[in-house]
Design a protein around this motif. Structure first.
Motif, PDB file in Angstrom:
ATOM      1  N   ALA A 128       0.875  -1.184   0.000  1.00 18.82           N
ATOM      2  CA  ALA A 128       0.000   0.000   0.000  1.00 18.82           C
ATOM      3  C   ALA A 128       0.907   1.227   0.000  1.00 18.82           C
ATOM      4  CB  ALA A 128      -0.903   0.008   1.225  1.00 18.82           C
ATOM      5  N   PRO A 129       0.402   2.387  -0.399  1.00 15.18           N
ATOM      6  CA  PRO A 129       1.224   3.595  -0.341  1.00 15.18           C
ATOM      7  C   PRO A 129       1.777   3.837   1.063  1.00 15.18           C
ATOM      8  CG  PRO A 129      -0.778   4.008  -1.589  1.00 15.18           C
ATOM      9  CD  PRO A 129      -0.940   2.655  -0.975  1.00 15.18           C
ATOM     10  N   VAL A 130       3.033   4.265   1.123  1.00 13.17           N
ATOM     11  CA  VAL A 130       3.677   4.595   2.394  1.00 13.17           C
ATOM     12  C   VAL A 130       3.451   6.086   2.653  1.00 13.17           C
ATOM     13  CG1 VAL A 130       5.855   4.701   3.650  1.00 13.17           C
ATOM     14  CG2 VAL A 130       5.398   2.781   2.093  1.00 13.17           C
ATOM     15  N   VAL A 131       2.743   6.415   3.706  1.00 10.12           N
ATOM     16  CA  VAL A 131       2.288   7.784   3.960  1.00 10.12           C
ATOM     17  C   VAL A 131       2.938   8.332   5.236  1.00 10.12           C
ATOM     18  CG1 VAL A 131       0.277   9.249   4.402  1.00 10.12           C
ATOM     19  CG2 VAL A 131       0.077   7.277   2.854  1.00 10.12           C
ATOM     20  N   PHE A 132       3.404   9.571   5.161  1.00 11.10           N
ATOM     21  CA  PHE A 132       3.879  10.269   6.349  1.00 11.10           C
ATOM     22  C   PHE A 132       3.452  11.724   6.241  1.00 11.10           C
ATOM     23  CE2 PHE A 132       7.307  10.434   3.240  1.00 11.10           C
ATOM     24  CZ  PHE A 132       7.743  11.748   3.287  1.00 11.10           C
ATOM     25  N   LEU A 133       3.564  12.456   7.331  1.00 12.80           N
ATOM     26  CA  LEU A 133       3.143  13.860   7.370  1.00 12.80           C
ATOM     27  C   LEU A 133       4.309  14.757   7.740  1.00 12.80           C
ATOM     28  CD1 LEU A 133      -0.241  13.549   9.322  1.00 12.80           C
ATOM     29  CD2 LEU A 133       0.066  13.767   6.847  1.00 12.80           C
ATOM     30  N   LYS A 134       4.284  15.963   7.187  1.00 17.68           N
ATOM     31  CA  LYS A 134       5.195  17.028   7.597  1.00 17.68           C
ATOM     32  C   LYS A 134       4.340  18.139   8.204  1.00 17.68           C
ATOM     33  CE  LYS A 134       8.761  16.556   3.937  1.00 17.68           C
ATOM     34  NZ  LYS A 134      10.057  16.979   4.488  1.00 17.68           N
ATOM     35  N   PRO A 135       4.808  18.807   9.258  1.00 20.88           N
ATOM     36  CA  PRO A 135       4.046  19.930   9.806  1.00 20.88           C
ATOM     37  C   PRO A 135       4.075  21.120   8.860  1.00 20.88           C
ATOM     38  CG  PRO A 135       6.169  19.774  10.887  1.00 20.88           C
ATOM     39  CD  PRO A 135       6.061  18.571  10.002  1.00 20.88           C
ATOM     40  N   ILE A 184      -4.215  20.188  -3.602  1.00 19.92           N
ATOM     41  CA  ILE A 184      -5.629  19.835  -3.499  1.00 19.92           C
ATOM     42  C   ILE A 184      -6.478  21.106  -3.642  1.00 19.92           C
ATOM     43  CG2 ILE A 184      -7.406  18.861  -1.999  1.00 19.92           C
ATOM     44  CD1 ILE A 184      -5.422  16.807  -3.142  1.00 19.92           C
ATOM     45  N   SER A 185      -7.566  20.991  -4.407  1.00 22.84           N
ATOM     46  CA  SER A 185      -8.353  22.179  -4.749  1.00 22.84           C
ATOM     47  C   SER A 185      -9.783  22.163  -4.221  1.00 22.84           C
ATOM     48  CB  SER A 185      -8.400  22.339  -6.277  1.00 22.84           C
ATOM     49  OG  SER A 185      -8.952  21.188  -6.876  1.00 22.84           O
ATOM     50  N   ARG A 186     -10.172  21.090  -3.533  1.00 23.41           N
ATOM     51  CA  ARG A 186     -11.529  21.062  -2.991  1.00 23.41           C
ATOM     52  C   ARG A 186     -11.610  20.067  -1.842  1.00 23.41           C
ATOM     53  NH1 ARG A 186     -15.163  18.511  -7.816  1.00 23.41           N
ATOM     54  NH2 ARG A 186     -16.791  18.696  -6.228  1.00 23.41           N
ATOM     55  N   LEU A 187     -12.645  20.217  -1.031  1.00 20.52           N
ATOM     56  CA  LEU A 187     -12.867  19.362   0.122  1.00 20.52           C
ATOM     57  C   LEU A 187     -13.317  17.977  -0.328  1.00 20.52           C
ATOM     58  CD1 LEU A 187     -13.086  19.471   3.325  1.00 20.52           C
ATOM     59  CD2 LEU A 187     -15.537  19.869   2.953  1.00 20.52           C
ATOM     60  N   GLY A 188     -12.745  16.938   0.293  1.00 19.39           N
ATOM     61  CA  GLY A 188     -13.158  15.592  -0.080  1.00 19.39           C
ATOM     62  C   GLY A 188     -12.784  14.559   0.957  1.00 19.39           C
ATOM     63  N   LYS A 189     -13.616  13.543   1.081  1.00 18.70           N
ATOM     64  CA  LYS A 189     -13.391  12.427   1.991  1.00 18.70           C
ATOM     65  C   LYS A 189     -13.838  11.146   1.293  1.00 18.70           C
ATOM     66  CE  LYS A 189     -12.819  10.222   5.983  1.00 18.70           C
ATOM     67  NZ  LYS A 189     -11.473   9.930   6.529  1.00 18.70           N
ATOM     68  N   ASN A 190     -13.059  10.069   1.449  1.00 19.71           N
ATOM     69  CA  ASN A 190     -13.380   8.793   0.799  1.00 19.71           C
ATOM     70  C   ASN A 190     -13.605   8.989  -0.704  1.00 19.71           C
ATOM     71  OD1 ASN A 190     -13.254   7.266   3.211  1.00 19.71           O
ATOM     72  ND2 ASN A 190     -15.328   7.898   3.746  1.00 19.71           N
ATOM     73  N   ILE A 191     -12.659   9.637  -1.343  1.00 21.20           N
ATOM     74  CA  ILE A 191     -12.765   9.980  -2.764  1.00 21.20           C
ATOM     75  C   ILE A 191     -12.551   8.738  -3.625  1.00 21.20           C
ATOM     76  CG2 ILE A 191     -11.792  11.391  -4.615  1.00 21.20           C
ATOM     77  CD1 ILE A 191     -10.796  13.294  -2.330  1.00 21.20           C
ATOM     78  N   ALA A 192     -13.468   8.469  -4.516  1.00 19.75           N
ATOM     79  CA  ALA A 192     -13.302   7.353  -5.441  1.00 19.75           C
ATOM     80  C   ALA A 192     -12.179   7.674  -6.420  1.00 19.75           C
ATOM     81  CB  ALA A 192     -14.600   7.084  -6.190  1.00 19.75           C
ATOM     82  N   LEU A 217      -3.271   7.773  -5.165  1.00 23.64           N
ATOM     83  CA  LEU A 217      -2.808   8.365  -3.910  1.00 23.64           C
ATOM     84  C   LEU A 217      -3.883   9.218  -3.259  1.00 23.64           C
ATOM     85  CD1 LEU A 217       0.810   9.432  -4.935  1.00 23.64           C
ATOM     86  CD2 LEU A 217       0.149   7.444  -3.565  1.00 23.64           C
ATOM     87  N   ILE A 218      -4.532  10.071  -4.059  1.00 20.81           N
ATOM     88  CA  ILE A 218      -5.595  10.919  -3.516  1.00 20.81           C
ATOM     89  C   ILE A 218      -6.697  10.072  -2.904  1.00 20.81           C
ATOM     90  CG2 ILE A 218      -7.433  12.556  -4.123  1.00 20.81           C
ATOM     91  CD1 ILE A 218      -5.505  13.729  -6.215  1.00 20.81           C
ATOM     92  N   SER A 219      -7.122   9.043  -3.619  1.00 19.95           N
ATOM     93  CA  SER A 219      -8.178   8.170  -3.121  1.00 19.95           C
ATOM     94  C   SER A 219      -7.761   7.488  -1.828  1.00 19.95           C
ATOM     95  CB  SER A 219      -8.533   7.130  -4.191  1.00 19.95           C
ATOM     96  OG  SER A 219      -9.518   6.233  -3.716  1.00 19.95           O
ATOM     97  N   TYR A 220      -6.561   6.944  -1.818  1.00 19.47           N
ATOM     98  CA  TYR A 220      -6.087   6.205  -0.638  1.00 19.47           C
ATOM     99  C   TYR A 220      -5.978   7.125   0.577  1.00 19.47           C
ATOM    100  CZ  TYR A 220      -3.115   3.255   2.295  1.00 19.47           C
ATOM    101  OH  TYR A 220      -2.609   2.503   3.335  1.00 19.47           O
ATOM    102  N   VAL A 221      -5.303   8.259   0.405  1.00 24.11           N
ATOM    103  CA  VAL A 221      -5.091   9.163   1.535  1.00 24.11           C
ATOM    104  C   VAL A 221      -6.412   9.692   2.077  1.00 24.11           C
ATOM    105  CG1 VAL A 221      -4.114  11.402   2.196  1.00 24.11           C
ATOM    106  CG2 VAL A 221      -2.745   9.803   0.836  1.00 24.11           C
ATOM    107  N   SER A 222      -7.371   9.942   1.179  1.00 25.01           N
ATOM    108  CA  SER A 222      -8.648  10.531   1.599  1.00 25.01           C
ATOM    109  C   SER A 222      -9.490   9.584   2.453  1.00 25.01           C
ATOM    110  CB  SER A 222      -9.465  10.979   0.374  1.00 25.01           C
ATOM    111  OG  SER A 222     -10.022   9.860  -0.315  1.00 25.01           O
ATOM    112  N   HIS A 223      -9.135   8.310   2.492  1.00 26.15           N
ATOM    113  CA  HIS A 223      -9.842   7.377   3.367  1.00 26.15           C
ATOM    114  C   HIS A 223      -9.405   7.521   4.819  1.00 26.15           C
ATOM    115  CE1 HIS A 223     -11.099   5.547  -0.406  1.00 26.15           C
ATOM    116  NE2 HIS A 223     -11.994   4.881   0.276  1.00 26.15           N
TER     117      HIS A 223
END
Length: 204
Positions: free
Chosen positions: A26-33, A63-71, A152-158
């Motif tokens: 799966a994509p490896v995700v991390f955050l920067k402040p 990212i240009s708009r609000l989204g959650k659980n994006i297909a 990536l967008i779809s995965y992260v938005s979950h």
């Protein structure tokens, strides 16, 4: 505003770092402040107390708009611009964290470690490269990503609600290396057949 980083997203980079050109499950995700963000045109001050600092050149999407659980099939609607960015990494600290089974946060998220260039319109296939003191040291193509932008967008938005202005650093190709005071880094991108310089960073 969130800065989301993706690790291990190019097979040849995985090979240079770990000896194997593999694809993560799966994509490896991390955050920067948000304090890691360095705006275009500003110098990068090389920390003198974090050990070796490496450049990692990446495509960055906005990212240009609000989204959650994006297909995945709708993900293209959620970003409007792309640029070349630098995910500066404190390599010694990262290696110590890996060996101890600890998070990468300090090695990836220190102040000024997320540099972005000027925004341009995205295209279906994007080429990019980095020059260090006039010599090409890294190059990549969006087609070579193990997980593409829409995935990536779809995965992260979950896991995280995507908000306007969030940034995704999509991973670095092979060719990462150290920076020193006095180095001059320039990033180039090719979208829709037009090549342009979008990143200009001097290390101090």
């Amino acid at each position: 505003m969130k800065i989301i980083g993706i690790g291990k997203n190019y097979a040849l980079h995985n090979q240079e770092m770990e000896g194997e050109a593999y694809k993560p499950k799966a994509p490896v995700v991390f955050l920067k402040p948000d304090s890691a963000l360095q705006k275009p045109g500003k110098p990068f001050f090389v920390p003198d107390d974090l050990g070796r600092i490496d450049y990692e050149t990446e495509l960055v999407i906005r990212i240009s708009r609000l989204g959650k659980n994006i297909a995945e099939r709708f993900a293209y609607r959620y970003y409007d611009a792309v640029t070349v960015g630098l995910d500066f990494t404190a390599r010694d600290l990262q290696q110590q964290a890996k060996e101890a089974g600890l998070p990468w946060t300090i090695s990836k998220g220190f102040d000024g470690s997320a540099v972005i260039g000027e925004w341009v319109e995205p295209s279906s296939r994007m080429l990019f490269h980095l020059e260090k003191n006039g010599v090409k040291v890294q190059e990549g193509c969006s087609d070579d990503m193990l997980y593409r932008i829409d995935e990536l967008i779809s995965y992260v938005s979950h896991f995280f609600t995507m908000k306007t202005g969030d940034l995704i650093f999509t991973g670095t190709p092979a060719g990462v290396g150290p920076v020193s005071i006095g180095d001059h880094l320039t990033g180039w991108i090719d979208t829709n057949g037009v090549s342009r310089q979008v990143l200009d960073v001097r290390c101090k």
